[in-house]
Design a protein around this motif. Structure first.
Motif, short mmCIF file in Angstrom:
data_model
loop_
_atom_site.label_atom_id
_atom_site.label_comp_id
_atom_site.label_asym_id
_atom_site.label_seq_id
_atom_site.Cartn_x
_atom_site.Cartn_y
_atom_site.Cartn_z
N ASP A 161 10.42 1.83 -4.69
CA ASP A 161 11.65 2.29 -5.36
C ASP A 161 11.51 2.41 -6.88
OD1 ASP A 161 13.05 2.39 -2.93
OD2 ASP A 161 13.52 0.25 -3.06
N LYS A 162 10.27 2.41 -7.35
CA LYS A 162 10.02 2.63 -8.78
C LYS A 162 9.21 3.92 -8.94
CE LYS A 162 10.12 -2.25 -10.10
NZ LYS A 162 9.39 -3.36 -10.76
N THR A 163 9.41 4.60 -10.06
CA THR A 163 8.75 5.87 -10.31
C THR A 163 7.96 5.82 -11.61
OG1 THR A 163 10.48 7.10 -9.15
CG2 THR A 163 9.07 8.35 -10.64
N VAL A 164 6.71 6.28 -11.55
CA VAL A 164 5.86 6.38 -12.74
C VAL A 164 5.46 7.84 -12.90
CG1 VAL A 164 3.74 5.62 -13.86
CG2 VAL A 164 4.97 4.05 -12.35
N SER A 191 0.79 -1.23 0.00
CA SER A 191 0.00 0.00 0.00
C SER A 191 0.82 1.28 0.00
CB SER A 191 -0.94 0.02 1.21
OG SER A 191 -0.20 -0.03 2.42
N GLY A 192 2.10 1.22 0.38
CA GLY A 192 2.90 2.43 0.48
C GLY A 192 3.14 3.09 -0.88
N VAL A 193 2.69 4.33 -1.05
CA VAL A 193 2.85 5.05 -2.31
C VAL A 193 2.96 6.55 -2.03
CG1 VAL A 193 0.40 5.45 -2.78
CG2 VAL A 193 1.98 5.20 -4.69
N THR A 194 3.71 7.25 -2.86
CA THR A 194 3.85 8.70 -2.75
C THR A 194 3.44 9.33 -4.07
OG1 THR A 194 5.68 8.50 -1.18
CG2 THR A 194 5.42 10.62 -2.29
N ILE A 195 2.57 10.34 -4.02
CA ILE A 195 2.12 11.05 -5.22
C ILE A 195 2.57 12.50 -5.11
CG2 ILE A 195 0.16 11.71 -6.65
CD1 ILE A 195 -1.38 9.35 -5.55
N ILE A 196 3.31 12.96 -6.11
CA ILE A 196 3.86 14.32 -6.10
C ILE A 196 3.51 15.02 -7.41
CG2 ILE A 196 5.96 15.73 -5.96
CD1 ILE A 196 7.27 13.35 -4.52
#
Length: 316
Positions: A278-281, A222-227
């Protein structure tokens, strides 16, 4: 406090790090097509059990709990929750009197549980209550007292804070019994802990003058960061970050909405960056948020509504 959506889904657990066991009890007054009382149990934000007052049954929602607990366990849960259903019916009436309400649809909920870090051994317990989407009561375990942000809760605060035997019982459950069950559940579910799924990211907008939503879905854990980025720099103004929500397949979704004028969007380079495991979309192009585009987005409207209710209460 945030209230979880009432959903029927599978669960995959994040085995390393902080684990959580949470229960959400929701009582609804008559007037809508919804059970008077529902209970949802979650381990690491994934549902493993469910009960409602229509079926009067406590049922498993994962294979790991179904395989490891038998009829005695579910019968105990059922009897406990039948009692809670009756208490919540009474609590709604008490709360309506406290707030001088004689009609309308009202909602009551309790959230309680614990957290355990399997690397440091640190634990934490919590028990919170709310009414009609607002915080009502919460237990301060360190100070061993109840607190309320509203005057209508003071009566209960005084009553419960002076009941030392009950406070000690709550403390023992949250710091000891709850942690023991959480560790047991994590052990039960460890065979399904290896799954990692990257998010699908879309920029959605109903029309050119509407806010733009960055929607990340289908990811696990569930851990996610939206910027939001504006011309290569992090942008935080006029941004609303949504709650983490579960999908029906055990994955999660989360969104972040930015409010900008069409002219500002055209003159600047906006993009949404989602970081997960550790992946970025990165997504820059907007697509229409039509009902036919993504049925899960439409289903999430209901989940979002319930999630933001922030209900809770068991006044005495």
């Amino acid at each position: 406090m945030r209230v979880v959506a009432i959903v029927l889904l599978g669960v995959h657990l994040a085995y390393a790090g902080t684990h959580s066991l949470k229960y959400f009890y929701t009582g609804v007054s008559r007037g809508i097509d919804f059970p008077e009382f529902t209970a949802v149990g979650l381990v690491d934000e994934g549902q493993f059990m469910y009960f409602d007052s229509n079926t009067m049954k406590a049922v498993p929602k994962t294979e790991w709990i179904r395989q490891n607990e038998g009829e005695d366990y579910w019968d105990r849960e059922k009897q406990k929750l039948i009692g809670s259903h009756q208490a919540f019916k009474y609590n709604i009436q008490i709360a309506m009197e406290r707030f001088n309400q004689s009609k309308g649809v009202h909602t009551v909920q309790m959230m309680y549980g614990c957290e355990w870090d399997d690397q440091t051994g640190e634990t934490n317990g919590f028990r919170q209550y709310g009414y009609d989407g607002e915080d009502f009561l919460s237990l301060d375990l360190r100070e061993m007292r109840w607190i309320s942000p509203v005057p209508q809760g003071i009566i209960t605060v005084l009553k419960w804070s002076y009941n030392r035997a009950e406070l000690e019982g709550r403390k023992h459950y949250l710091n000891t019994v709850c942690i023991e069950w959480l560790k047991k559940y994590v052990e039960y579910g460890k065979s399904s802990l290896k799954k990692t799924v990257s998010p699908q990211v879309s920029l959605l907008q109903k029309d050119p003058s509407s806010p733009v939503t960055c929607h990340a879905t289908g990811f696990y854990p569930s851990g996610v960061t939206i910027i939001w980025m504006k011309n290569g720099q992090e942008h935080h103004e006029d941004v609303d970050l949504g709650e983490l929500l579960p999908n029906e397949d055990g994955t999660f979704q989360k969104s972040s909405t930015i409010r900008v004028t069409p002219e500002e969007w055209k003159k600047n380079k906006f993009s949404c960056v989602v970081e997960h495991q550790d992946k970025t979309v990165t997504e820059k192009e907007i697509r229409k948020n039509n009902a036919s585009d993504d049925s899960s987005s439409q289903r999430s409207i209901f989940w979002q509504w319930i999630w933001h209710l922030k209900l809770d209460i068991t006044v005495g």
